[in-house]
Design an enzyme around this catalytic site. Sequence first.
Site, PDB file in Angstrom:
ATOM      1  N   LYS A  55      -5.172  11.876 -12.948  1.00 28.75           N
ATOM      2  CA  LYS A  55      -6.110  10.802 -12.615  1.00 28.75           C
ATOM      3  C   LYS A  55      -6.806  10.244 -13.859  1.00 28.75           C
ATOM      4  O   LYS A  55      -7.090   9.045 -13.932  1.00 28.75           O
ATOM      5  CB  LYS A  55      -7.136  11.308 -11.600  1.00 28.75           C
ATOM      6  CG  LYS A  55      -6.545  11.600 -10.225  1.00 28.75           C
ATOM      7  CD  LYS A  55      -5.907  10.368  -9.598  1.00 28.75           C
ATOM      8  CE  LYS A  55      -5.460  10.621  -8.177  1.00 28.75           C
ATOM      9  NZ  LYS A  55      -4.857   9.426  -7.544  1.00 28.75           N
TER      10      LYS A  55
ATOM     11  N   TYR B  98      -4.243  17.801 -11.473  1.00 30.88           N
ATOM     12  CA  TYR B  98      -4.745  16.643 -10.726  1.00 30.88           C
ATOM     13  C   TYR B  98      -5.712  15.819 -11.572  1.00 30.88           C
ATOM     14  O   TYR B  98      -5.584  14.592 -11.667  1.00 30.88           O
ATOM     15  CB  TYR B  98      -5.441  17.129  -9.454  1.00 30.88           C
ATOM     16  CG  TYR B  98      -6.024  16.034  -8.599  1.00 30.88           C
ATOM     17  CD1 TYR B  98      -5.198  15.157  -7.902  1.00 30.88           C
ATOM     18  CD2 TYR B  98      -7.407  15.878  -8.466  1.00 30.88           C
ATOM     19  CE1 TYR B  98      -5.728  14.152  -7.098  1.00 30.88           C
ATOM     20  CE2 TYR B  98      -7.947  14.884  -7.669  1.00 30.88           C
ATOM     21  CZ  TYR B  98      -7.102  14.024  -6.986  1.00 30.88           C
ATOM     22  OH  TYR B  98      -7.638  13.025  -6.193  1.00 30.88           O
TER      23      TYR B  98
ATOM     24  N   THR C  90     -10.006  13.781   4.930  1.00 29.50           N
ATOM     25  CA  THR C  90      -8.567  13.517   4.911  1.00 29.50           C
ATOM     26  C   THR C  90      -7.784  14.827   4.868  1.00 29.50           C
ATOM     27  O   THR C  90      -8.340  15.910   4.722  1.00 29.50           O
ATOM     28  CB  THR C  90      -8.181  12.693   3.667  1.00 29.50           C
ATOM     29  OG1 THR C  90      -8.486  13.470   2.494  1.00 29.50           O
ATOM     30  CG2 THR C  90      -8.926  11.369   3.616  1.00 29.50           C
TER      31      THR C  90
ATOM     32  N   ILE D  50       0.851  -1.189   0.000  1.00 34.65           N
ATOM     33  CA  ILE D  50       0.000   0.000   0.000  1.00 34.65           C
ATOM     34  C   ILE D  50       0.886   1.237   0.000  1.00 34.65           C
ATOM     35  O   ILE D  50       1.655   1.461   0.942  1.00 34.65           O
ATOM     36  CB  ILE D  50      -0.913   0.042   1.248  1.00 34.65           C
ATOM     37  CG1 ILE D  50      -1.665  -1.273   1.411  1.00 34.65           C
ATOM     38  CG2 ILE D  50      -1.891   1.214   1.153  1.00 34.65           C
ATOM     39  CD1 ILE D  50      -2.314  -1.437   2.775  1.00 34.65           C
TER      40      ILE D  50
ATOM     41  N   ASN E 154      -2.227   3.905  -3.881  1.00 37.04           N
ATOM     42  CA  ASN E 154      -3.124   4.818  -3.174  1.00 37.04           C
ATOM     43  C   ASN E 154      -2.566   6.227  -3.013  1.00 37.04           C
ATOM     44  O   ASN E 154      -3.323   7.198  -2.990  1.00 37.04           O
ATOM     45  CB  ASN E 154      -3.437   4.222  -1.787  1.00 37.04           C
ATOM     46  CG  ASN E 154      -4.011   5.252  -0.837  1.00 37.04           C
ATOM     47  OD1 ASN E 154      -5.166   5.646  -0.938  1.00 37.04           O
ATOM     48  ND2 ASN E 154      -3.184   5.702   0.109  1.00 37.04           N
TER      49      ASN E 154
END
Length: 253
Positions: A158, A154, A191, A6, A87
């Site tokens: 993605k 960004y 987050t 991870i 991640n």
Amino acid sequence: MKYAIITGASKGLGESIAKRLLQEQIAVISVSRTENIELKNLAIEKGIEFKHVSCNLSLEKEIQEVFMEIAHCIFEKNPTEILLFNNAGVIEPIQKVGNLDQTPIIRNIKVNLIAPILITNLFLSQAPLTNTKVTVINVTSGAAIRSFEGWSVYGSSKAGLNMFTQTTAIEQADLKTKNVIIGFSPGVMDTGMQETIRSTSGDAFKELEKFKEYKEKNLLLETDTVAQRLVELVLRGNPESGRVYHIKELLES
């Protein structure tokens, strides 16, 4: 035995994924710049193998060196399956085109897109040597398919990750491997990334007030909830290779 790798496991969604996998008795390799002692203690408590490896995912040479060592250590144990969670991600720079700085642009693309490509490529190249199944989970974003002013870099990184995921799935199917690669869009979570977004200038990010409202009205998803649904999908949901899953559909199923 199953092993999970991870990236960005020291906090946020990565930390929650690691905790959930340790509960499932799956060995975890955490890759981040800082170690999460809570994960280490949980692994000791559960009697599960756990290792933290420091890596700066914006440095290609470091990625190659670190993940070659990780791959060597795991594959020599003849694992039944490797779960690779790409991640780690960064949202900066949040700024309109014409006002962007070069350094954060390059770092964003390296962490969000180049690192997952390099890591996935390495593990898929090594897997046939031990006939090990590799399941790759690329954490993506709704910004990959919807444009947000100020998020050009960004969203582009993605979107590139989604295309990489879908193309790799086609290739693996053609090669008739048992490997699986999926995308996962986790939605708007509570987050550090959200804190970064909320601290942005309204001039740079047009939808700033909406994202502040998510926090004020308690509309942000908890990372533990998101991680639980993702891990259930990966371990017991028979995920469809090449598909980009969204947390909303998993919460509704």
